[in-house]
Design a protein around this motif. Structure first.
Motif, mmCIF file in Angstrom:
data_model
loop_
_atom_site.group_PDB
_atom_site.id
_atom_site.type_symbol
_atom_site.label_atom_id
_atom_site.label_comp_id
_atom_site.label_asym_id
_atom_site.label_seq_id
_atom_site.Cartn_x
_atom_site.Cartn_y
_atom_site.Cartn_z
ATOM 1 N N LEU A 78 0.829 -1.205 0.000
ATOM 2 C CA LEU A 78 0.000 0.000 0.000
ATOM 3 C C LEU A 78 0.863 1.256 0.000
ATOM 4 C CD1 LEU A 78 -2.851 -0.941 2.508
ATOM 5 C CD2 LEU A 78 -3.093 -0.506 0.067
ATOM 6 N N ASN A 79 2.021 1.192 0.656
ATOM 7 C CA ASN A 79 2.897 2.372 0.706
ATOM 8 C C ASN A 79 3.372 2.770 -0.687
ATOM 9 O OD1 ASN A 79 2.758 2.686 3.497
ATOM 10 N ND2 ASN A 79 4.435 1.234 3.835
ATOM 11 N N GLU A 80 3.754 1.760 -1.508
ATOM 12 C CA GLU A 80 4.196 2.065 -2.864
ATOM 13 C C GLU A 80 3.045 2.629 -3.684
ATOM 14 O OE1 GLU A 80 7.279 1.926 -4.283
ATOM 15 O OE2 GLU A 80 7.887 1.626 -2.210
ATOM 16 N N LEU A 81 1.836 2.107 -3.456
ATOM 17 C CA LEU A 81 0.677 2.570 -4.200
ATOM 18 C C LEU A 81 0.324 4.009 -3.833
ATOM 19 C CD1 LEU A 81 -1.266 1.402 -6.306
ATOM 20 C CD2 LEU A 81 -2.823 0.816 -4.452
ATOM 21 N N ARG A 82 0.545 4.383 -2.576
ATOM 22 C CA ARG A 82 0.190 5.735 -2.133
ATOM 23 C C ARG A 82 1.037 6.805 -2.804
ATOM 24 N NH1 ARG A 82 0.317 3.409 3.289
ATOM 25 N NH2 ARG A 82 -1.794 2.805 3.901
ATOM 26 N N LYS A 83 2.254 6.455 -3.246
ATOM 27 C CA LYS A 83 3.127 7.447 -3.871
ATOM 28 C C LYS A 83 2.479 8.051 -5.111
ATOM 29 C CE LYS A 83 7.523 5.425 -2.328
ATOM 30 N NZ LYS A 83 8.793 4.810 -2.786
ATOM 31 N N VAL A 84 1.739 7.234 -5.856
ATOM 32 C CA VAL A 84 1.068 7.707 -7.074
ATOM 33 C C VAL A 84 -0.379 7.226 -7.054
ATOM 34 C CG1 VAL A 84 3.079 7.947 -8.596
ATOM 35 C CG2 VAL A 84 2.122 5.692 -8.215
ATOM 36 N N GLN A 85 -1.050 7.415 -5.911
ATOM 37 C CA GLN A 85 -2.359 6.814 -5.735
ATOM 38 C C GLN A 85 -3.403 7.344 -6.714
ATOM 39 O OE1 GLN A 85 -3.418 7.565 -1.690
ATOM 40 N NE2 GLN A 85 -3.323 9.791 -1.874
ATOM 41 N N ALA A 86 -3.312 8.625 -7.087
ATOM 42 C CA ALA A 86 -4.318 9.174 -7.994
ATOM 43 C C ALA A 86 -4.243 8.514 -9.367
ATOM 44 C CB ALA A 86 -4.138 10.686 -8.114
ATOM 45 N N ILE A 87 -3.060 8.499 -9.970
ATOM 46 C CA ILE A 87 -2.923 7.926 -11.300
ATOM 47 C C ILE A 87 -3.043 6.408 -11.263
ATOM 48 C CG2 ILE A 87 -0.408 7.883 -11.135
ATOM 49 C CD1 ILE A 87 -2.507 8.330 -14.319
ATOM 50 N N SER A 88 -2.582 5.767 -10.186
ATOM 51 C CA SER A 88 -2.639 4.306 -10.134
ATOM 52 C C SER A 88 -4.075 3.825 -9.929
ATOM 53 C CB SER A 88 -1.738 3.772 -9.031
ATOM 54 O OG SER A 88 -2.094 4.314 -7.781
ATOM 55 N N GLY A 90 -7.089 5.828 -9.906
ATOM 56 C CA GLY A 90 -8.002 6.441 -10.868
ATOM 57 C C GLY A 90 -7.629 6.134 -12.298
ATOM 58 N N GLY A 91 -6.375 6.438 -12.656
ATOM 59 C CA GLY A 91 -5.928 6.203 -14.023
ATOM 60 C C GLY A 91 -5.884 4.727 -14.383
ATOM 61 N N GLY A 92 -5.418 3.884 -13.444
ATOM 62 C CA GLY A 92 -5.366 2.451 -13.717
ATOM 63 C C GLY A 92 -6.741 1.865 -13.952
ATOM 64 N N ALA A 93 -7.710 2.248 -13.121
ATOM 65 C CA ALA A 93 -9.075 1.754 -13.295
ATOM 66 C C ALA A 93 -9.672 2.240 -14.611
ATOM 67 C CB ALA A 93 -9.944 2.204 -12.117
ATOM 68 N N ILE A 155 0.310 1.789 -11.984
ATOM 69 C CA ILE A 155 -0.750 1.256 -12.855
ATOM 70 C C ILE A 155 -0.665 -0.260 -12.930
ATOM 71 C CG2 ILE A 155 -1.575 1.211 -15.238
ATOM 72 C CD1 ILE A 155 -0.774 4.123 -15.485
ATOM 73 N N LEU A 156 0.541 -0.810 -12.976
ATOM 74 C CA LEU A 156 0.700 -2.268 -13.031
ATOM 75 C C LEU A 156 0.155 -2.941 -11.775
ATOM 76 C CD1 LEU A 156 4.268 -2.481 -14.619
ATOM 77 C CD2 LEU A 156 2.156 -3.344 -15.633
ATOM 78 N N VAL A 157 0.359 -2.304 -10.608
ATOM 79 C CA VAL A 157 -0.175 -2.869 -9.368
ATOM 80 C C VAL A 157 -1.698 -2.950 -9.435
ATOM 81 C CG1 VAL A 157 -0.528 -2.398 -6.915
ATOM 82 C CG2 VAL A 157 1.748 -2.234 -7.881
ATOM 83 N N VAL A 158 -2.338 -1.892 -9.949
ATOM 84 C CA VAL A 158 -3.797 -1.898 -10.071
ATOM 85 C C VAL A 158 -4.249 -2.951 -11.083
ATOM 86 C CG1 VAL A 158 -5.785 -0.510 -10.796
ATOM 87 C CG2 VAL A 158 -4.040 0.486 -9.330
ATOM 88 N N GLN A 159 -3.498 -3.110 -12.172
ATOM 89 C CA GLN A 159 -3.838 -4.168 -13.128
ATOM 90 C C GLN A 159 -3.746 -5.545 -12.486
ATOM 91 O OE1 GLN A 159 -1.336 -3.768 -16.559
ATOM 92 N NE2 GLN A 159 -2.340 -1.915 -17.298
ATOM 93 N N ASP A 160 -2.707 -5.735 -11.677
ATOM 94 C CA ASP A 160 -2.557 -7.031 -11.013
ATOM 95 C C ASP A 160 -3.704 -7.280 -10.024
ATOM 96 O OD1 ASP A 160 -0.247 -7.445 -12.435
ATOM 97 O OD2 ASP A 160 1.061 -6.671 -10.871
ATOM 98 N N LEU A 161 -4.119 -6.216 -9.336
ATOM 99 C CA LEU A 161 -5.272 -6.351 -8.447
ATOM 100 C C LEU A 161 -6.527 -6.681 -9.250
ATOM 101 C CD1 LEU A 161 -4.741 -3.392 -5.938
ATOM 102 C CD2 LEU A 161 -4.658 -5.824 -5.406
ATOM 103 N N ALA A 162 -6.678 -6.023 -10.407
ATOM 104 C CA ALA A 162 -7.855 -6.272 -11.242
ATOM 105 C C ALA A 162 -7.865 -7.704 -11.767
ATOM 106 C CB ALA A 162 -7.882 -5.288 -12.401
ATOM 107 N N LEU A 163 -6.677 -8.288 -11.950
ATOM 108 C CA LEU A 163 -6.623 -9.676 -12.405
ATOM 109 C C LEU A 163 -7.366 -10.593 -11.453
ATOM 110 C CD1 LEU A 163 -5.483 -11.968 -14.193
ATOM 111 C CD2 LEU A 163 -3.441 -11.939 -12.760
ATOM 112 N N GLY A 164 -7.182 -10.369 -10.151
ATOM 113 C CA GLY A 164 -7.913 -11.191 -9.188
ATOM 114 C C GLY A 164 -9.408 -11.081 -9.365
ATOM 115 N N LEU A 165 -9.901 -9.866 -9.593
ATOM 116 C CA LEU A 165 -11.339 -9.664 -9.801
ATOM 117 C C LEU A 165 -11.792 -10.309 -11.107
ATOM 118 C CD1 LEU A 165 -13.814 -8.311 -8.567
ATOM 119 C CD2 LEU A 165 -13.256 -6.252 -9.870
#
Length: 777
Positions: A78-88, A90-93, A155-165
């Motif tokens: 979560l710490n790494e995601l918070r660094k660019v949380q808006a683009i990761s 919002g933009g990733g989704a 963005i890749l982290v959000v994609q990986d999370l979306a893979l689970g869904l």
């Protein structure tokens, strides 16, 4: 052959083929993942046919996918995601939803698929990018902490999370069209229930269990418990109608925030790597080389469509989140491939009947080719940008969005120190400077670090430190000095070069991430280059030597000599070919070119300190290829230019054009006994409004105006029509006697030209640089 023995033979063949393919890929400097795919394709049914029964290997490969997703869940931060949380977030989704929607519309419209459900599934496959390939490329280039690196990884982290869904919803897509909505709703409800149970277990059950396993101090028992936990949860989700991969991912997330997460990942990684190799090799066995060859034009067309389509989706999204244009373009190109986890989705989709065999093979072939192309694209991007920045119109376009995003109040106006980068090194520099009452301005482009600067009330400029606009906002031209502590080599080089374009006399100290960058940074104009590992070894050695009875003075003198020699005694020995290769690789990312010195060039016979190319022309000379074949990399100040030399120059198009004018004699080269000095025209100066022709400094003071710098603009060898403005900085060349006299008159801003008389000898130390004391260009 007995069935159990057949399985052992098949496993040995697959692992050997994967190892051979991975070794070949590594030797070719490609991701080993591509080698695994190649090895599987060679021994599979469509290749040599050494492995004919795929069911057993695929079953084991499914464990590989499960361990891949388990490790992915454990690594999630979560710490790494918070660094660019808006683009990761919002933009990733938005990127995933946009890719799915556009792909579904296009694929149904042109008849690739027969139903919207299949189009959604195809879009889900295309929406994922390759975490493994992108991360490896960023690590090779030391760019994981750059702005575009953080955006891509977010963005890749959000994609990986979306893979689970996606894996959770995928089985619901095979329901009849009228029941898909309800099936998806049930799948999401199951996912939510499992997620809730996972959160509860992650808080109350998993930590005590891992502590109990760790207390035994048995590595084998800890590993066995973690594997049992991973596979147990994976089988539970399979029983509940979801997928094994989804369960493994959830199991990893349950452990990710526990204090034993790093230990778990360390123990599981060898198993994960072995089974993941089986997974990718099994995917390779499903690839039909003959099918790819017969449909090569179609697959290459699909590859182009995927690259262009994903780029046109991702780049505008990143730009919409107010990131610089260059960052948006690099991110769009870097994430334009199809990821390795798309193989997991494609395999599941074929089993569920969501795609035909032909579409499935096209997906496999297209994905494999995009993965092959991605490393080449990411290596080519810096060269393309270096070329684009050499064209003034393109450079202005690229840098148009690189202005400061925010500037703090009450910035120091002059005699301050600019610190580029507010990481651990930058924070220490700022603290020490402030404790000694020196004003500082920090440049950083991390929202987290900027927030810290706000809280600590430290003056800052929020933006890219390599941007001329950001440097101008930070007052680099009026600064006392600059410290560059940026995380990646490319940004460091650009920051150094552009800072010296704005303020050629600036005292710049630079941190070198790697020892091979030391000479390059000195050659670009750094006053001091610090390599942290070498500095640590020097301090440790000095302490030990003094402790053994050596004189403190002798030890400190020896340490100083090593620093002054650019750490040459500490650097590993390299032959000339290795040095040339490293130099060539470094300058490829910058605007560089070879130039043949004309036979009758006025530069012939001059040393580099006499020619003073960086100050007068703005270029940095990196290497000399002699006519007789000798090559000098990183030439020093006493190197003499000879007729027929080929020079490796770094600089933008205008700087290299200026050098050509010098080399061909189009403009005069200052004589060997002259010095050059930058002089600032004071505000409200009566000189403002007068042209150089009116002032006629050459006739009156025997000095030449070699350049004029104003507000980021650099005018070299100006003619008499150039009008002087308040705030301009003039590069004057002449003898110390005449320079001092001209300096006194200009800075006094007297409206009357005084008669030339013997001046006082108070030559300004910081601005005047005698030609004999200059460093090499």
């Amino acid at each position: 052959m007995q069935e159990d023995f057949r399985l052992i033979v098949d496993l040995v063949v697959v692992l050997a083929a994967a190892a051979g393919g991975g070794l070949l890929a590594a030797l070719l400097r490609q991701p080993v993942l591509l080698g695994y795919l190649l090895g599987g394709a060679i021994v599979g049914p469509a290749g040599l046919g050494l492995v004919k029964e795929l069911i057993q290997v695929e079953t084991l490969a499914q464990f590989g996918a499960a361990f891949l997703l388990f490790a992915l869940g454990v690594e999630f931060s979560l710490n790494e995601l918070r660094k660019v949380q808006a683009i990761s977030l919002g933009g990733g989704a938005l990127q995933i939803l946009s890719t799915i929607g556009i792909t579904a519309l296009v694929s149904v419209g042109i008849g690739w698929v027969t139903s919207p459900t299949q189009g959604i599934f195809l879009g889900s496959i295309l929406s994922l990018s390759s975490t493994a390939v992108v991360l490896k490329c960023l690590m090779e280039r030391n760019e994981t902490e750059t702005l575009h690196g953080r955006v891509m990884l977010g963005i890749l982290v959000v994609q990986d999370l979306a893979l689970g869904l996606m894996l959770a919803v995928l089985p619901a897509l095979e329901a009849p069209s009228g029941e898909i909505g309800a099936a998806v709703g049930v799948a999401l409800l199951k996912t939510a229930m499992i997620a809730g149970g996972a959160i509860a277990a992650g808080i109350w059950l998993i930590p005590p269990l891992l502590r109990l396993l760790a207390r035994t101090e048995s590595r084998e028992l800890f590993l066995l418990g973690v594997v049992a936990l991973c596979l147990g949860i994976a089988l539970l989700t399979e029983y509940l109608g979801l997928s094994i991969e989804m369960g493994a991912f959830i199991a990893g997330l349950m452990i990710s925030e526990v204090e034993y997460a790093d230990q778990t990942l360390t123990y599981v990684e060898p198993i994960r790597d072995i089974f993941a190799t089986l997974f990718f090799a099994a995917v390779g066995m499903l690839i039909d080389p003959r099918f790819i060859w017969e449909n090569l034009e179609l697959i290459l067309g699909l590859v182009a469509l995927v690259f262009v389509g994903k780029f046109l989706i991702i780049a505008p999204l990143v730009r919409a989140f107010r990131y610089p244009l260059k960052t948006a373009l690099i991110t769009g190109l870097g994430l334009a491939q199809i990821g390795e986890f798309s193989f997991v989705l494609a395999s599941k989709g074929q089993v569920l009947g969501l795609v035909s065999r032909r579409v499935y093979l096209l997906i496999l072939g297209t994905t494999a080719v995009t993965l092959v192309f991605t490393p080449f694209v990411l290596r080519l991007v810096p060269k393309v940008f270096a070329w684009a920045e050499s064209v003034p119109a393109l450079r202005n376009w690229l840098e148009g969005g690189e202005g400061p995003q925010e500037i703090s109040e009450a910035l120091p106006q002059k005699d301050h120190v600019v610190v580029c980068g507010y990481g651990r090194v930058g924070r220490t520099i700022v603290r020490l400077l402030r404790e000694n009452n020196y004003p500082v301005v920090v440049i950083d482009q991390s929202e987290q670090r900027i927030q810290k600067l706000r809280e600590e009330q430290i003056p800052y400029v929020y933006g890219n430190a390599a941007s001329v606009h950001v440097m101008t906002a930070a007052g680099v031209e009026q600064a006392r000095g600059m410290a560059i502590a940026l995380p990646d080599a490319m940004s460091t080089r650009l920051c150094l070069k552009r800072a010296l374009e704005l303020a050629p006399d600036l005292d710049v100290v630079v941190r070198a991430a790697q020892d091979k960058d030391i000479e390059l940074l000195y050659q670009l104009g750094a006053r001091e280059v610090v390599q942290p590992e070498f500095e640590a070894s020097l301090e440790l050695s000095a302490h030990l030597l003094i402790g053994t009875g050596r004189s403190t003075t002798e030890v400190l003198q020896e340490v100083t000599e090593i620093r002054n020699s650019h750490y040459r005694e500490l650097r590993p020995q390299q032959d000339s070919k290795d040095v040339s290769r490293d130099l060539q690789a470094a300058t490829q990312d910058m605007n560089s070119r070879w130039y043949a010195l004309p036979d009758q060039s006025p530069l012939t016979g001059m040393t580099l300190e006499e020619a003073d190319l960086r100050r007068i022309a703005g270029v940095s000379l990196m290497a000399i290829q002699r006519r007789e074949g000798d090559r000098i990399d990183y030439p020093d100040a006493q190197t003499v230019l000879q007729s027929g030399d080929r020079l490796l120059l770094v600089g933008d198009a205008s700087e290299i054009a200026t050098f050509k004018d010098l080399a061909t004699g189009e403009v005069p080269v200052p004589a060997k006994d002259l010095s050059c000095q930058w002089v600032a025209v004071p505000d409200a100066s009566p000189l403002a409004g007068q042209t150089l022709g009116d002032l006629d400094l050459t006739q009156t003071y025997a000095v030449q105006v070699q350049a004029v710098r104003r507000e980021g603009q650099f005018i070299r060898f100006p003619d008499g029509s150039i009008e002087i403005q308040a705030g301009d900085r003039l590069l004057l060349c002449g003898t110390l006697y005449h320079l001092n006299h001209a300096y006194q008159w200009i800075t006094a801003a007297s409206p009357i030209l005084p008669a030339l008389s013997p001046p006082t000898l108070s030559v300004p130390v910081m601005d005047t640089v005698p030609r004999g004391d200059r460093e090499a260009s």
